[in-house]
Design a protein around this motif. Structure first.
Motif, mmCIF file in Angstrom:
data_model
loop_
_atom_site.group_PDB
_atom_site.id
_atom_site.type_symbol
_atom_site.label_atom_id
_atom_site.label_comp_id
_atom_site.label_asym_id
_atom_site.label_seq_id
_atom_site.Cartn_x
_atom_site.Cartn_y
_atom_site.Cartn_z
ATOM 1 N N UNK A 20 76.523 27.569 81.882
ATOM 2 C CA UNK A 20 76.429 28.892 82.470
ATOM 3 C C UNK A 20 77.207 28.920 83.772
ATOM 4 N N UNK A 21 77.886 30.012 84.001
ATOM 5 C CA UNK A 21 78.637 30.184 85.244
ATOM 6 C C UNK A 21 78.477 31.611 85.716
ATOM 7 N N UNK A 78 75.497 26.209 85.870
ATOM 8 C CA UNK A 78 74.213 25.705 85.413
ATOM 9 C C UNK A 78 74.376 25.198 84.001
ATOM 10 N N UNK A 79 73.564 24.230 83.647
ATOM 11 C CA UNK A 79 73.560 23.690 82.299
ATOM 12 C C UNK A 79 72.150 23.778 81.764
ATOM 13 N N UNK A 80 72.023 24.243 80.533
ATOM 14 C CA UNK A 80 70.733 24.376 79.878
ATOM 15 C C UNK A 80 70.799 23.681 78.542
ATOM 16 N N UNK A 81 69.646 23.133 78.136
ATOM 17 C CA UNK A 81 69.565 22.469 76.848
ATOM 18 C C UNK A 81 69.414 23.510 75.754
ATOM 19 N N UNK A 112 79.397 33.920 82.634
ATOM 20 C CA UNK A 112 80.039 33.281 81.497
ATOM 21 C C UNK A 112 79.072 32.263 80.901
ATOM 22 N N UNK A 113 78.957 32.289 79.602
ATOM 23 C CA UNK A 113 78.117 31.320 78.913
ATOM 24 C C UNK A 113 78.936 30.725 77.776
ATOM 25 N N UNK A 114 78.933 29.439 77.707
ATOM 26 C CA UNK A 114 79.644 28.703 76.676
ATOM 27 C C UNK A 114 78.679 27.731 76.015
ATOM 28 N N UNK A 115 78.897 27.533 74.753
ATOM 29 C CA UNK A 115 78.109 26.544 74.031
ATOM 30 C C UNK A 115 78.734 25.171 74.244
ATOM 31 N N UNK A 116 77.910 24.198 74.562
ATOM 32 C CA UNK A 116 78.365 22.838 74.814
ATOM 33 C C UNK A 116 77.946 21.976 73.636
#
Length: 1840
Positions: A435-436, A447-450, A470-474
Motif C-alpha cells: 500500500x502506498x 505499508x505492507x499487509x498480509x 496505490x495498492x498492489x498485490x505482492x
C-alpha cells in the motif's frame, strides 16, 4: 765389478750341460727307437691331448701340451671310429699346441692320432676319441592349434648324426620347468598337454650326440580362455566400472569402450593377467556406452562378452523459475549440464513441496520450458530431472511466483474525517499487499499487509489534501501493477467570514481568513435571506481571501454560506449576512386612479428589494403633505381625498435594513377611464384577426388600437378609431402567429390603456407529407415541408392499418420537417395524420400511409441428415408480419442451378433431396412484405462424400510409399491420406489433398518398414474412408561399413552402422582382392552390427560386400577393403630439446617388414594432431618443430604396411611454456582483495601458479594454482592498505616460465560506526570506530550542500576516534564523511547527513489589543526559513482552540481574537533544513474591549455656515480615553439620534446616493493633554472639503436647498464595523445651515475669487515646470492640472498620525481600500489606447492601473516589433526638487527578466546621490533607458 759374473755362470752351465746331453740323447733316442718300440706310447702321454668342438658341429679342435723335449713337427690323422680309413691328415709346426679338423659330420665319433716328431727323429704319438656336436633341429615350431591346454612341438632333423632328443618345456612367467622329455632321434613332433590357458611357454629342444648336445629354443602361447560375467555399471557421472570373472586364462585383456551416441571409441585399455575390474574415467555424463572385451595371449585374440551401461547424468545447474513475458506464465531455465541425456522431465509443483501441477518432457538439448495458464499470484517451484537410460539426476529451483493481478474493487473513502482515509479492496491471489499513500508534496507512506486484509485506515492525515492511494498485490518478488485511486480528506472550515456592501447597491464583498489547513479552494453560495433562494454559487482557489458578488439585487438581504473545498468534500459551513444598498425606486409614477379625487403612486420594484417604502406626496400649491410607509411588497399606493386637477409631486424612499435611498420626484394629474372587454379572435382567413371592445362612459378623443407581435412587443399596427366604433378587422397578418392588442383612450393630457388581449391567427397545414420505411424493421420516417407562416408545433397520430386500437399521438417542434416513428411492428402498414398547432387553433389534417420493413428470419440452419443426397433447412419465425418466404439453395461445389422455393408466411423448415454427394450448398431465407425484403444470413453445409476405390500401394524408394486410388461419383472436396506403422500401430503421416488428387507419395519414411494406409474422401466436415492396406518400404544399405584388421594377421573384423529404418537382416560376402573369389559368406540378424572373419591369409587385401535385406528387397553398401596389420616399432621415446616449440622422437626398428613409419603428434587433451609425417623404413628418429609452447603432446609411431598402421604404445612429453603476458593487478575498490589478470593464451601452458608476496619482507602471502583457461584471480583475506608483489608463472608439466613481477595496494579500510552528535547550535562531535589495516592517513570531510565550493577537510592522527567541529551555521544541513588513503587509493564512508537545529528566538514581546496581539522578537542567526507561531486560547487554564501560522519575518499580528482572553503563544524558529528550534512560550492577554463614552450633556452649539462647536466636557472618559470625535450630518428631520449603521455611510453615499445621514467629519481627540494649553472647545466646519467622488469619510460640500441637522459622536475605539461610540441627539433644524439666498454681489465676489485662485494655481504649476530638473519635459496637459486640484485632503497633525493610521488600517485596511477605490474614477477620460491594445494587455498586472498615452514611458523598440516600446509605467510631474517618479506595474509582470517586489507601484525617477536604491522596497536598482516624446530621460526600475 766382479761379483755379477757369478750368477751368469750358474745359469749358463746347466744350459750347456743340457745341450750336451741333448746331443747325446738324440743318439740314444735313435737307437732306442730301433730297439725298443714298445715304449713310444708311454712317451706320448707327454702331449696331454684333448679335444673339443667349440659348439661347432662340423669341426673338432685338437689341443695338446707342448712336450718338454723339443718337437720338430706334429702329424695329425682323423678317421671315423671303427674305420681305419683316414678322413683327414694334418701337420703342425713346432710350438703349435692346437689344430682344427673341419668339414666333419655333426654328431659323429672320430679317432684322432697326434704324432710329435722329436729331435733325433724320435716320435711320440697319442690317440684320442672325439665326437662332433650334433646339429640343432630345424624349423622348430610350437603351436596350440587353438587349444588352451595343449602345445604341439614339431621340428626338422638337423644334419649329421644324433643319439636322440631332449625336450624341456618351461612356463615363461614363472620360469618353472613344466615338462622334461626325451625322444628318439627319429621323432619330429611332441605334444604337451595339461597346460595353462593363455600362458606363454618356452620349449628347448636339445639334440643329443654322446655327451654333446645342440639346443634350439622357441616360445609360444596356449590359446586364452574367454572371461565370463562381464558387468558394466556407473561409478559416477564421469566413470563406469567394468568387472568380470574367469580371466585368468588370458595374458592380456583388451577393453574397448564405445560411445553409442557418437559411434566412436572413447577408451581402449590393455591389462595384464589378474585384473578383474577397471574404472573408466573422464567419460561424458548421461551417455550410453558399449564395452567390448577381448583377451590376448601371444598371437591369439579371442573376443569376449560385451555390456552396455549409462553413466550417471549430471544434475542441471542454475535451475531457475522466473516470470515469463506472458501473463500467468513462468519460465523454467537451467544450465545444460556436461555430458548427454535422453530427455528432461520438468515437474512444476505448487509452493515449495506441494503437489505436482504440471509434468513436461523436453528434449535433452533444451534449456527452458514455459508454463502457461498458471494461477496469478501463486507460488510455484520446479524440479528438473535429467533422464539418461535408467538413471536420473534432479535439481530444484527456488520458489517463484507468478505475476499477481492487482486487486479489484479499490476504493478510498474519507469517512467524513479531515484526518483519515479508509482504503478498501477485494481479495486478490498473492502473499499480501503493498500500500502506498502519497500527496503531491509529501513523501509516500508505504505499508505492507498480509493476505486476508481488505482494508486499511490512514490516520493523522492533512485536512483538505488530495491523496493518491496505490495498492498492489505482492507475490514473492513480484508486485502487480498498482491500482490507483485518489480522494480527498475533508477540509477544515474557513474563519472570520464577513459580508459587506461597501456602499454599493449591486455588489457585496466577502472576506475571510484562510482555513488553518489544506484545501483546494472554497465554495460558496449566496442566498437570499428571506426566500432562501440560491443567488450565486462560486468555486475559488485556496489563494483567495475575498470576493465581490456583482449584479446583485439592490436592497436585498443576502446570506453567504462558505465552506472550504477539498476535492468532492466540503467543510462545515460558515455564514455571514448583509444588505445591498437599496436603489431608489425606479419608474416612480404618480397616476390618476380613475377616481376623480385620487392619485395612485406606482414604482418598479424589479430593480431591487426593500424592507419598506416611505412615500412623501405634496403639492406646491398646498402646504400640507402626506407621508406613508408601506411594506416591501407594495408597489403602489392610492392617495384619496385629493384635489382633482391638481399636479402632485411624489418622492419614494427605499428602506433596506439600515440603508435607504430616495427616488426622483414624480408628478401627475388625475386620470381618465379605460375601455373594457377587449377581445382578439381569428378572422375568416388565416391572415386576419378580429378586434372588439366595449366603451365606458365619459368623454374623450379617438381610440388608438395598437397591434404588436406578442414575442417582441413591437407595435406593428397603430390604427386610430373614432369614438363609438367597437370592432376592427386586421388583415395581412402572418398565419399561426401570436398577437397582442391594446386600445388606448385619450382624455385631455392623459391616455388610458385598455386591457391587453392575446390572440392567434390560424396556422396552415404542412404540405408534401410522405411516410417511408427506414433501414430497421421497427420504424417509419415521416417527412413534410414547412408551411408558410408560424406555428407552435405539429401534432401527429399513428394507427395500424385495419386495427381498432386507439391511435398513437405525438408532437413535433415548430421547426421540424421530419419525425421517425419507432417501436412499430415489422412488416405492417400504418396510417399517419399530421396538423399544425398555434395556440388553441390547428390547421386542417394531412394523411399518408406507410409500411415497415419485415423482420428477417433468425437462427437459420442447414443440417446434413447423414445422407449423401439430402439436406434439412429450418429457421425461427421472426416478429411482425410478412406475405411469404422465399428459400434459395445455392450449389457452391458444382455448376448446378440454384433451387428456389416459395413458402407460406408461417413455414419454418424445408427438406432438400436428390442432391449431389460431397457437394457444398448454401441456403438463404427471405421474408417478403410487398416490395420490401429482409434476408437472413447465409449458412452452408455439405452432403456426405463417397469413399475412394481401388487403393494400391507401391514403394518407389526406401523412404517413400505411393498410394493410388480412384474417385467415386464426382469425387469429393478433398482427400485425407493417413499412414500408420504396422508394428507399433503409431500414426506416421497425415496428408490433406485437393479434390483432383488421385495419388500421394509419403516421403521420409523408415526404410524396410511395413506401413498401413487408409484414404478418406472429405466434404466439408464429413468424410468416408477406405479399408487399410499394408505394404513395405525398401531397405537402406548398411552405413559406414568398415573392414578392419583386429590386430591378428589372420583376421579381419567387419562392422557397419545400422541401416536407417527397418530390415530383416544382413548378408556379408568377403572377396579375395584381385582374385574375385568369395573367401567367406554369412547371413546375420537385423540387430547385428559386426562380424569377424578368421582364418584369413595375413597381409592380403580383402573386399567386403554388406547388404541389408527386407522382404523381397536387398540394398548393398559400397564394397570396402582391408589389410592385415604389420608389427609395431619398438622402444619409442619423445624428449624435450629445451626449446618451447620442439620435441625429438626416436624408436627402435620394428621387427619384420614395412613400407615405412607414420608419426603423429597429438595435442594432449584435445586429441587433435599437431604434426604428422611419414618416414622411410630405415628412419629411427625425427624432430618436431613449430609446436605450441607449454603444451603436452602425445606421440604415436606406427609401422605402415599397405593401408594399415600398427602403432607402438604412445609416449608423451611437454614443450617448454611461455611466460604470461599483460599481467595486471588491481584492488577494484576492495580493502581485502586484489584481483590479478593476465592474457590467457589459448595454448602455451597447462596451468598458472600465482605467488603473492608482502612488499619489502618478501614473505609469501598466497600461493595459488589455477587452470590454463583462467585469466584472472582474486586474492581475498588480505590486509587493507598494504602493498603486495605478484609473480605469475606459466606451468606446463614439469616445466615453468615466470613473468615479471608487478605490485599494487589494497584499498584502505574506513572506520566503522560513523556517528555525529550535535552539541549546542554550532558544535558537532564526530565519532567513529578504530580503523583496521594500514593506511597513509585518514581525513574528516565536512560538506555544505548549499555551498558549491570545496568541502572542509581535516587530517586525522593515527588512532584518533573523534573530532569536535565548531562554528557551524544553525538551521543548515551538513554531511560528514571519513576517507583514508593508502598508496594511490582512498576509501570513504557514505556521507552522514547531520542537520543543525536552528537557534530559538529571543526577546519575544507581545503588544495586546482587544481583538488582536502584535508580536515581535529578535531574529535567529543562521539559516532561517520561517518562524512558526502557535496560538492557543486558554479557558480555565486549558487550551480550547489552536491556530498555527508560518511567518517569514520577526513579527506577527494575530487578528480575530477574543477580548479579555488569555492566550498561550509559542514561537519556534524553522530552519532551512525544516528543523524546528526549541519553542519559546509566553502568555499574553487581549485587552478589555472599549466601552462607549458616557454622554454628560446632550446640548452643543451649531454656528452659522454649519460649524459645529464640540465642547471638551460633552462626554465622560470613565470608560476609557476618547480617541476620536465625529460629526454626523442628516437631512432627515424625523431622526432623533444617529444609529451605528450611519457610521458606514459617507458623504458620497449622501451626495451622490440616497442616504440622508452620513459621517461627515472624523478627527482625533483634540482635547488630549499636551504641554501647551488644552482647548475647551473645538470648532469643526462641515462641508468645507472638495471630495470629488471619494467614497471615504470626507467633509464634502452640503447639498443646496437642504436643511441639515448635526450630531456629535465620541469614540473610545473607532471601528467601522463595531465602533465603541456614543452619539448626541441631532441639533434642531435650521440651527446650522444658512438657507438665505446669496445676493448677486456676493455671488460675483465668489466667482472672482475662484478665478483668481485658479489663476494662481496655474501660475504655480507653470513655475514648477520651469524650475524642474527635467528642463526638456513638455508642459503637462490641462487634464492633469485639473486632477492635481482634486481630492485635496487636510493635513494630518503629526501627533494624530498614529491614530489616523490605525483608523485607516482598521477592519482589514478598509479605509485605505476606499481611498484606493477613489482613484479608479480619476482620469477615466484620459486616452489609454496603447495600454488597451491586445498585444500589451498581458503586460498590465492590474487592469485598472494603466498608463496614459500622453505620459507613458516609452522603451526603445526591439527590431520590427511595434509594441516592444510599451511598459506599464507613467512619468509623473516633479514635486519641488524631486526628480519625479515612474508609476509602474511590477516590472517582472511587464518585462520578462525584470523583477520588482510585489506591491510596489511607484518607483523614483532617479536615485539620490546618497541612496541609489528604491526607498519603497529597499533594494538596489539599475538604470533603464526609455523615450518620452522627443526627449530621452534616465528612469529607474527594479533590479534585473
Amino acid at each position: 765389478m766382479r761379483p755379477p759374473l757369478l750368477p751368469l755362470l750358474v745359469l749358463w752351465v746347466p744350459r750347456l750341460l743340457g745341450t750336451l746331453a741333448e746331443g747325446e740323447g738324440c743318439n740314444r733316442t735313435a737307437q732306442a727307437g730301433l730297439e725298443e718300440q714298445a715304449v713310444r706310447s708311454d712317451r706320448g702321454t707327454l702331449l696331454n691331448l684333448s679335444v673339443s668342438d667349440q659348439s661347432r658341429p662340423d669341426s673338432i679342435l685338437l689341443s695338446w701340451d707342448e712336450p718338454e723335449v723339443g718337437v720338430e713337427r706334429y702329424s695329425l690323422a682323423l678317421s671315423p671310429l671303427g674305420s681305419g680309413t683316414a678322413l683327414q691328415n694334418g701337420s703342425a709346426g713346432p710350438n703349435t699346441t692346437s689344430f682344427w679338423f673341419r668339414g666333419l659330420t655333426p654328431g659323429t665319433r672320430y679317432k684322432v692320432e697326434v704324432t710329435a716328431t722329436l729331435a733325433c727323429m724320435e716320435t711320440t704319438s697319442q690317440r684320442v676319441t672325439a665326437q662332433t656336436s650334433p646339429s640343432p633341429v630345424r624349423n622348430l615350431s610350437l603351436s596350440s592349434g587353438g587349444s588352451s591346454a595343449m602345445l604341439l612341438a614339431s621340428w626338422a632333423h638337423g644334419h649329421g648324426h644324433r643319439d636322440g632328443y631332449h625336450l624341456a618345456l618351461y612356463h615363461s612367467d614363472s620360469q618353472m620347468l613344466v615338462r622334461n622329455a626325451s625322444v628318439s632321434p627319429n621323432a619330429s613332433t611332441f605334444l604337451f598337454d595339461g597346460l595353462l590357458p593363455g600362458s606363454e611357454y618356452a620349449l628347448k629342444v636339445s639334440t643329443l650326440a654322446g655327451s654333446n648336445q645342440a639346443s634350439t629354443s622357441i616360445h609360444h602361447w596356449t590359446a586364452p580362455s574367454i572371461p565370463a560375467q562381464l558387468r558394466l555399471s556407473p561409478g559416477s557421472s564421469t566413470s563406469l566400472i567394468a568387472s568380470w570373472m574367469g580371466a585368468a586364462g588370458a595374458a592380456w585383456l583388451h577393453l574397448a569402450l564405445h560411445n553409442l551416441l557418437t559411434r566412436t571409441v572413447t577408451t581402449t585399455l590393455s591389462a595384464r593377467r589378474g585384473l578383474t575390474s577397471y574404472t573408466f574415467q573422464h567419460l561424458q555424463p548421461g551417455t550410453q556406452y558399449w564395452l567390448g572385451l577381448s583377451v590376448t595371449a601371444g598371437p591369439y585374440t579371442v573376443p569376449g562378452p560385451n555390456a552396455t551401461a549409462w553413466t550417471y547424468p549430471l544434475s542441471p545447474g542454475n535451475v531457475t523459475l522466473s516470470s515469463a513475458e506472458e501473463q500467468s506464465s513462468l519460465q523454467a531455465r537451467w544450465s545444460t549440464p556436461a555430458g548427454e541425456r535422453d530427455f528432461y522431465l520438468v515437474t512444476l509443483q505448487e509452493g515449495e513441496d506441494g503437489a505436482p501441477a504440471r509434468n513436461i518432457s523436453v528434449s535433452g538439448d533444451n534449456g527452458h520450458v514455459t508454463f502457461h495458464g498458471l494461477s496469478p499470484g501463486k507460488q510455484y517451484s520446479v524440479q528438473v530431472t535429467v533422464v539418461a537410460g535408467p538413471y536420473r539426476a534432479s535439481a530444484r529451483s527456488a520458489a517463484a511466483w507468478t505475476q499477481p493481478l492487482p486487486p479489484s474493487g479499490v476504493s478510498l473513502s474519507s469517512q467524513e474525517s479531515p484526518h483519515s482515509l479508509l482504503a478498501s479492496w477485494e481479495e486478490a491471489m498473492g502473499e499480501g499487499y503493498m500500500l502506498a499513500l502519497s500527496t503531491m508534496g509529501d513523501p509516500m507512506k508505504n505499508s505492507s499487509l498480509l493476505r486476508g486484509a481488505t482494508n486499511f485506515t490512514y490516520k493523522g492525515l492533512s485536512p483538505g489534501t488530495l491523496y493518491t492511494f496505490e495498492v498492489s498485490t505482492v507475490a514473492g518478488p513480484y508486485t502487480s501493477s498498482p491500482q490507483r485511486i485518489t480522494n480527498w480528506t475533508y477540509p477544515l472550515p474557513l474563519q472570520q467570514l464577513t459580508l459587506s456592501n461597501q456602499g454599493r447597491s449591486t455588489s457585496l464583498q466577502a472576506s475571510w481568513r484562510a482555513a488553518p489547513a489544506g484545501s483546494t479552494g472554497y465554495t460558496g453560495t449566496l442566498w437570499e435571506t428571506k426566500s432562501q433562494e440560491r443567488v450565486r454559487s462560486m468555486d475559488l482557489g485556496n489563494e483567495w481571501t475575498n470576493v465581490t458578488f456583482e449584479d446583485l439585487v439592490p436592497g436585498r438581504q443576502y446570506t453567504l454560506e462558505m465552506a472550504a473545498v477539498a476535492g468532492p468534500y466540503r467543510s462545515s459551513v460558515r455564514s455571514a449576512t448583509d444588505w445591498t444598498y437599496p436603489l431608489a425606486p425606479s419608474g416612480v409614477t404618480l397616476t390618476n386612479t380613475r377616481r376623480p379625487l385620487g392619485l395612485s403612486a406606482f414604482w418598479d420594484k424589479a430593480t431591487g428589494d426593500v424592507d419598506q417604502f416611505h412615500l412623501q406626496l405634496y403639492s406646491k400649491s398646498l402646504a400640507a403633505q402626506r407621508n406613508i410607509t408601506v411594506g416591501p411588497d407594495s408597489h403602489n399606493v392610492t392617495f384619496l381625498g385629493l384635489s382633482p386637477g391638481i399636479q402632485y409631486f411624489l418622492k419614494v424612499t427605499s428602506l433596506a435594513g439600515p440603508y435607504r435611498s430616495s427616488s426622483h420626484f414624480a408628478t401627475e394629474w388625475t386620470y381618465p377611464l379605460s375601455l373594457a372587454n377587449v377581445s382578439l379572435r381569428p378572422g375568416q382567413r388565416p391572415q386576419e384577426l378580429h378586434v372588439s371592445w366595449v366603451e365606458s362612459g365619459g368623454g374623450g378623443r379617438d381610440h388608438l388600437v395598437q397591434l404588436s407581435v406578442a414575442e417582441s412587443l413591437s407595435i406593428i399596427r397603430n390604427v386610430s378609431v373614432p369614438r363609438g366604433v367597437t370592432q376592427l378587422d386586421l388583415e395581412g397578418l402572418v398565419p399561426g402567429s401570436r398577437y397582442r392588442v391594446e386600445i388606448i383612450s385619450q382624455a385631455g393630457p392623459h391616455r388610458t390603456s385598455s386591457q391587453t388581449a392575446i390572440g392567434y391567427t390560424v396556422p396552415l397545414p404542412p404540405p408534401s407529407l410522405s411516410a417511408s420505411a427506414v433501414s430497421t424493421s421497427w420504424a417509419l420516417a415521416v417527412h413534410w415541408e414547412t408551411p408558410p407562416g408560424q406555428r407552435d408545433g405539429y401534432q401527429l397520430s399513428v394507427r395500424k392499418e385495419g386495427s381498432s386500437a386507439p391511435a398513437r399521438n405525438l408532437e413535433a417542434g415548430k421547426d421540424s420537417t421530419n419525425v421517425t416513428l419507432e417501436q412499430l411492428e415489422p412488416g405492417t402498414c400504418y396510417l399517419v395524420r399530421i396538423w399544425a398547432v398555434a395556440g388553441p387553433y390547428h390547421s386542417p389534417t394531412k394523411n399518408v400511409t406507410g409500411c415497415t420493413v419485415p423482420a428477417a428470419p433468425t437462427n437459420l440452419s442447414l443440417i446434413s441428415l447423414g445422407s449423401s443426397s439430402e439436406l434439412y433447412t429450418c429457421w425461427n419465425k421472426p416478429p411482425g408480419r410478412r406475405d411469404r418466404y422465399q428459400v434459395i439453395l445455392y450449389g457452391l461445389s458444382t455448376q448446378s442451378r440454384d433451387r428456389v422455393q416459395t413458402l407460406s408466411p408461417d413455414a419454418q423448415n424445408i427438406t432438400w433431396t436428390h442432391l449431389e454427394a460431397g457437394s457444398r450448398f448454401a441456403v438463404q431465407v427471405i421474408a417478403m412484405k410487398g416490395s420490401f425484403e429482409a434476408s437472413s444470413t447465409n449458412v452452408t453445409q455439405w452432403t456426405h462424400p463417397l469413399a475412394p476405390a481401388n487403393l494400391t500401394l507401391v514403394s518407389p524408394s526406401a523412404s517413400s510409399l505411393q498410394a493410388s486410388w480412384a474417385a467415386e461419383g464426382r469425387g469429393a472436396e478433398g482427400y485425407v491420406v493417413d499412414i500408420y506403422d504396422t508394428a507399433s500401430s503409431s500414426h506416421v503421416g497425415h496428408m490433406v489433398l485437393g479434390t483432383g488428387a488421385r495419388s500421394h507419395i509419403f516421403r521420409n519414411l523408415s526404410s524396410g518398414t511395413h506401413y498401413s494406409v487408409a484414404v478418406k474422401a472429405t466434404a466439408g466436415p464429413f468424410h468416408t474412408s477406405t479399408l487399410n492396406l499394408t505394404h513395405c518400404t525398401r531397405p537402406l544399405p548398411p552405413a559406414a561399413v568398415r573392414l578392419l584388421s583386429t590386430g591378428h594377421p589372420d583376421r579381419l573384423s567387419a562392422s557397419w552402422g545400422a541401416a536407417a529404418g527397418g530390415r530383416d537382416g544382413y548378408a556379408l560376402t568377403l572377396y579375395r582382392a584381385g582374385l574375385g573369389t568369395a573367401a567367406a559368406t554369412t547371413s546375420l540378424g537385423r540387430d547385428s552390427l559386426n562380424f569377424t572373419f578368421a582364418g584369413l591369409a595375413p597381409g592380403y587385401e580383402y573386399s567386403l560386400e554388406a547388404s541389408a535385406t527386407a522382404g523381397p528387397y536387398k540394398a548393398a553398401a559400397p564394397n570396402v577393403s582391408g589389410w592385415t596389420r604389420p608389427l609395431p616399432p619398438a622402444t619409442v621415446r619423445l624428449l624435450s630439446t629445451g626449446h618451447p616449440d620442439r620435441l625429438s622422437a626416436s624408436w627402435g626398428a620394428a621387427a619384420g617388414g614395412r613400407d615405412g613409419y607414420a608419426l603423429t603428434l597429438y595435442r594432449a587433451g584435445l586429441g587433435t594432431a599437431a604434426a604428422t609425417t611419414s618416414l622411410g623404413r630405415d628412419s629411427l628418429n625425427f624432430t618436431f618443430t613449430g609446436l605450441a609452447p607449454g603444451s603436452k603432446h602425445v606421440l604415436e609411431v606406427a609401422s605402415v604396411a599397405g593401408s594399415y598402421h600398427t602403432p607402438a604404445g604412445n609416449v608423451s612429453n611437454w614443450t617448454y611454456p611461455l611466460p604470461p603476458r599483460n599481467v595486471y593487478m588491481t584492488n577494484q575498490g576492495y580493502p581485502n582483495r586484489l584481483s590479478a589478470s593476465w592474457q590467457a593464451e589459448p595454448q602455451g601452458q597447462d596451468s598458472y601458479r600465482l605467488l603473492l608476496y608482502h612488499w619489502g619482507s618478501g614473505i609469501v602471502a598466497a600461493n595459488v594454482s589455477v587452470g590454463k583457461g583462467t585469466n584472472k584471480f582474486t586474492f581475498s583475506g588480505l590486509a587493507p592498505g598494504h602493498k603486495y608483489l605478484l609473480e605469475v608463472v606459466s606451468m606446463s608439466g614439469p616445466y615453468a616460465a615466470s613473468a615479471g613481477n608487478i605490485s599494487d595496494w589494497t584499498t584502505p579500510s574506513v572506520p566503522k560506526n560513523l556517528s555525529a552528535v550535535v552539541e549546542g547550535n554550532r558544535t558537532m562531535l564526530i565519532s567513529w570506530g578504530s580503523v583496521s589495516g594500514e593506511q597513509d592517513e585518514c581525513q574528516l570531510w565536512l560538506r555544505d550542500p548549499r555551498n558549491n565550493t570545496l568541502p572542509w577537510r581535516h587530517v586525522l592522527h593515527r588512532g584518533q576516534v573523534q573530532h569536535l567541529l565548531r562554528g557551524l551555521i544553525p538551521g543548515r544541513n551538513y554531511s560528514v564523511s571519513l576517507s583514508c588513503v593508502a598508496g594511490p587509493y582512498w576509501s570513504s564512508t557514505k556521507p552522514l547527513p547531520v542537520p543543525m537545529e536552528p537557534i530559538p528566538v529571543e526577546d519575544v514581546q507581545c503588544l495586546p489589543e482587544s481583538r488582536s496581539l502584535y508580536l515581535n522578537w529578535s531574529s535567529s542567526p543562521g539559516d532561517v526559513e520561517a518562524y512558526e507561531v502557535v496560538t492557543e486560547r486558554l479557558s480555565d487554564g486549558l487550551p480550547t482552540s489552536k491556530y498555527v501560522m508560518s511567518i517569514p519575518t520577526s513579527k506577527a499580528s494575530l487578528e480575530g481574537l477574543e477580548p479579555n482572553s488569555s492566550y498561550r503563544i509559542t514561537v519556534s524558529t524553522v530552519g532551512m533544513n525544516m528543523m524546528r528550534s526549541q519553542a519559546v512560550t509566553l502568555f499574553c492577554n487581549t485587552t478589555v474591549e472599549a466601552l462607549p463614552p458616557p454622554l454628560r450633556a446632550d446640548i452643543f452649539r451649531v454656528e452659522a455656515s454649519s460649524t459645529v462647536i464640540i465642547p471638551s466636557d460633552l462626554f465622560s472618559e470613565e470608560n476609557g480615553q476618547i480617541e476620536y470625535y465625529g460629526v454626523i450630518a442628516t437631512t432627515n428631520d424625523s431622526l432623533l439620534r444617529p444609529t451605528q449603521e450611519i457610521m458606514s455611510s459617507t458623504w458620497y453615499d449622501h451626495y451622490y446616493g440616497t442616504e440622508d445621514s452620513y459621517l461627515a467629519v472624523l478627527i482625533p481627540n483634540p482635547f488630549h493633554p499636551s504641554p501647551g494649553s488644552t482647548p475647551e472647545t473645538w470648532r469643526v466646519p462641515v462641508g468645507t472639503d472638495e471630495c470629488g467622488r471619494s467614497r471615504a469619510t470626507c467633509n464634502g460640500k452640503l447639498k443646496a436647498n437642504e436643511q441639515y441637522r448635526f450630531s456629535i459622536a465620541a469614540f473610545t475605539k473607532y471601528d467601522p464595523v463595531a465602533p465603541a461610540v456614543t452619539f448626541t441627539m441631532f441639533s434642531a433644524a435650521g440651527s446650522g445651515a444658512d438657507a438665505t439666498p446669496l445676493s448677486i454681489p456676493i455671488i460675483s465676489g465668489i466667482i472672482v475669487g475662484f478665478l483668481l485662485t485658479l489663476t494662481a494655481v496655474f501660475a504655480l504649476v507653470y513655475w514648477k515646470q520651469l524650475s524642474a530638473k527635467r528642463t526638456r519635459k513638455s508642459s503637462l496637459p490641462q487634464e492633469m492640472v485639473t486632477y492635481s486640484l482634486r481630492n485635496i485632503h487636510r493635513p494630518i497633525p503629526i501627533q494624530n498620525f498614529k491614530q489616523y493610521y490605525e483608523m485607516k488600517t482598521a477592519n482589514a485596511n478598509h479605509a485605505f481600500f476606499q481611498e484606493f477605490e477613489e482613484l479608479k474614477e480619476v482620469g477615466k477620460e484620459q486616452p489609454k489606447v496603447e495600454a488597451e491594445l491586445p498585444a500589451n494587455v498581458s503586460k498590465n498586472r492590474y487592469p485598472h492601473v494603466l498608463p496614459y498615452d500622453h505620459s507613458r514611458v516609452k522603451l526603445s523598440q526591439l527590431g520590427e516589433d511595434p509594441h516592444s516600446d510599451y511598459i506599464n509605467a507613467n512619468f509623473m510631474p516633479p514635486h519641488l526638487n524631486d526628480p519625479g517618479a515612474v508609476p509602474t506595474s511590477p516590472i517582472r509582470e511587464v518585462v520578462p527578466g525584470l523583477y520588482i517586489p510585489a506591491g510596489v507601484h511607484c518607483h523614483p525617477g532617479a536615485p539620490e546621490e546618497n541612496d541609489r536604491g528604491l526607498l519603497e522596497a529597499g533594494v538596489g536598482a539599475k538604470r533603464l533607458q526609455h523615450h518620452h516624446a522627443d526627449s530621452v530621460h534616465g528612469e529607474w526600475a527594479g533590479p534585473l
